[in-house]
Design a protein around this motif. Structure first.
Motif, short mmCIF file in Angstrom:
data_model
loop_
_atom_site.label_atom_id
_atom_site.label_comp_id
_atom_site.label_asym_id
_atom_site.label_seq_id
_atom_site.Cartn_x
_atom_site.Cartn_y
_atom_site.Cartn_z
N UNK A 19 0.81 -1.21 0.00
CA UNK A 19 0.00 0.00 0.00
C UNK A 19 0.84 1.26 0.00
N UNK A 20 1.92 1.26 0.77
CA UNK A 20 2.79 2.43 0.81
C UNK A 20 3.51 2.63 -0.52
N UNK A 21 3.90 1.54 -1.19
CA UNK A 21 4.49 1.67 -2.53
C UNK A 21 3.54 2.44 -3.45
N UNK A 22 2.30 2.00 -3.47
CA UNK A 22 1.31 2.61 -4.37
C UNK A 22 1.00 4.04 -3.97
N UNK A 23 0.86 4.29 -2.68
CA UNK A 23 0.53 5.64 -2.20
C UNK A 23 1.62 6.64 -2.53
N UNK A 24 2.86 6.28 -2.23
CA UNK A 24 3.97 7.22 -2.43
C UNK A 24 4.21 7.48 -3.91
N UNK A 25 4.18 6.45 -4.74
CA UNK A 25 4.39 6.67 -6.17
C UNK A 25 3.23 7.46 -6.75
N UNK A 26 2.02 7.22 -6.26
CA UNK A 26 0.88 8.00 -6.73
C UNK A 26 1.10 9.49 -6.47
N UNK A 27 1.59 9.80 -5.28
CA UNK A 27 1.84 11.22 -4.96
C UNK A 27 2.94 11.79 -5.85
N UNK A 28 3.99 11.04 -6.05
CA UNK A 28 5.08 11.53 -6.91
C UNK A 28 4.57 11.82 -8.32
N UNK A 29 3.78 10.91 -8.88
CA UNK A 29 3.26 11.14 -10.23
C UNK A 29 2.29 12.30 -10.26
N UNK A 30 1.53 12.48 -9.17
CA UNK A 30 0.61 13.61 -9.09
C UNK A 30 1.31 14.95 -9.12
N UNK A 31 2.58 14.96 -8.75
CA UNK A 31 3.35 16.21 -8.77
C UNK A 31 3.57 16.73 -10.19
N UNK A 32 3.33 15.87 -11.18
CA UNK A 32 3.48 16.31 -12.57
C UNK A 32 2.28 17.13 -13.06
N UNK A 226 12.27 11.93 0.80
CA UNK A 226 10.98 11.42 1.26
C UNK A 226 10.39 12.27 2.38
N UNK A 227 11.22 12.75 3.28
CA UNK A 227 10.72 13.58 4.38
C UNK A 227 10.04 14.83 3.89
N UNK A 228 10.62 15.47 2.88
CA UNK A 228 10.02 16.68 2.32
C UNK A 228 8.70 16.36 1.61
N UNK A 229 8.69 15.24 0.88
CA UNK A 229 7.46 14.85 0.19
C UNK A 229 6.35 14.55 1.19
N UNK A 230 6.70 13.85 2.27
CA UNK A 230 5.70 13.47 3.26
C UNK A 230 5.12 14.70 3.96
N UNK A 231 5.96 15.67 4.26
CA UNK A 231 5.48 16.90 4.89
C UNK A 231 4.46 17.61 4.01
N UNK A 232 4.72 17.62 2.72
CA UNK A 232 3.77 18.25 1.78
C UNK A 232 2.48 17.46 1.70
N UNK A 233 2.59 16.14 1.63
CA UNK A 233 1.42 15.28 1.48
C UNK A 233 0.52 15.33 2.70
N UNK A 234 1.10 15.48 3.90
CA UNK A 234 0.32 15.42 5.14
C UNK A 234 -0.07 16.78 5.68
N UNK A 235 0.39 17.85 5.06
CA UNK A 235 0.23 19.18 5.63
C UNK A 235 -1.23 19.56 5.89
N UNK A 236 -2.09 19.39 4.89
CA UNK A 236 -3.48 19.83 5.04
C UNK A 236 -4.19 19.04 6.12
N UNK A 237 -4.03 17.75 6.13
CA UNK A 237 -4.71 16.91 7.12
C UNK A 237 -4.25 17.25 8.54
N UNK A 238 -2.96 17.45 8.68
CA UNK A 238 -2.44 17.77 10.03
C UNK A 238 -2.80 19.18 10.46
N UNK A 239 -2.99 20.07 9.50
CA UNK A 239 -3.33 21.47 9.82
C UNK A 239 -4.77 21.60 10.28
N UNK A 240 -5.65 20.68 9.84
CA UNK A 240 -7.07 20.73 10.20
C UNK A 240 -7.52 19.36 10.71
N UNK A 241 -7.00 18.93 11.85
CA UNK A 241 -7.34 17.60 12.37
C UNK A 241 -8.84 17.46 12.62
#
Length: 245
Positions: A19-32, A226-241
């Motif tokens: 699941x993490x393989x698919x999630x992380x690559x999905x986010x990377x491709x979404x950056x395009x 990966x740390x920078x990507x994760x911070x971007x991916x989680x920012x909105x959810x963590x900002x409005x728990x």
């Protein structure tokens, strides 16, 4: 597809890894989005990203709450391959990453779909998606490798740069039974060698095991991007728990 969280520890570990393989690559491709070289390719990459996101949702739901697992885990809790977290780079770099991973994922899902294990229902659908992802990556590898001098040089540089992350893919995953990992690796290498040969590219000669020896993504050890990507991916959810739409 309705799923319930797994209670078996090994099964949960496997669901997280895939699941993490698919999630992380999905986010990377979404950056395009908004940055792809042509509109048609932007749509293609977005569709692949959505396919992977759908797979990630099913797999993470097998391990627990998909939103919590995606947005509230710390970096060391993710079990994705280091390959899929690598930055997009130029377009050739993205295609090389996609070629390596999509061939692996297609071969793995084909084997999972032929069995009767807990991942067979997902793999039966995902193998068709992975076949398209693989074909897309192969066609672009041929186009860039056997194109201009500039595209050839960039594609060769990309396959060389990412080669060291490919060994980790074939380390046995806890909770996935019945897979001949050495056989899977051998078939993967034959496919990659054939594609690169037809693209007038050279198969890299460097080690393929350095990445997982130095720190396997499956063990929660990730590369700096990966740390920078994760911070971007989680920012909105963590900002409005607790926020709901």
């Amino acid at each position: 597809m309705t799923t319930t969280p797994a209670t078996d520890t090994a099964l949960t570990a496997a669901a997280l890894a895939l699941g993490d393989d698919a999630l992380v690559l999905s986010h990377r491709l979404g950056e395009w989005a908004g940055h792809a070289p042509v509109l048609e390719e932007e749509v293609a990459l977005a569709n692949i990203a959505l396919d992977l996101l759908g797979q990630a949702r099913v797999l993470l739901s097998m391990a627990g709450d998909e939103d919590e697992l995606a947005f509230l885990r710390e970096e060391r809790a993710f079990r994705n391959l280091q390959l899929v977290e690598q930055p997009n780079g130029d377009f050739a770099h993205t295609i090389a990453r996609q070629l390596y991973f999509s061939v692996y994922q297609h071969l793995l899902h084909d084997r999972l779909a032929s069995g009767d294990g807990p991942f067979a229902p997902l793999a039966g659908k995902a193998v068709k998606e992975a076949a398209y992802h693989r074909d897309h990556a192969e066609q672009w590898t041929l186009r860039l490798g056997d194109g201009t001098d500039e595209s050839h040089a960039r594609m060769q540089a990309a396959v060389d740069a990412l080669w060291r992350y490919t060994g980790e893919m074939f380390q046995p995953v806890e909770g996935i039974d019945g897979i001949d990992w050495p056989g899977l690796e051998s078939t993967w290498r034959d496919v990659i060698e054939d594609v690169l040969g037809r693209a007038t590219l050279t198969l890299p000669e460097g080690p393929r095991t350095g990445a997982w020896r130095a720190g396997a993504g499956r063990q929660g050890l990730h590369t700096e991007p990966f740390g920078r990507m994760l911070a971007e991916m989680q920012h909105l959810h963590r900002s409005h728990p607790g926020a709901t739409w």
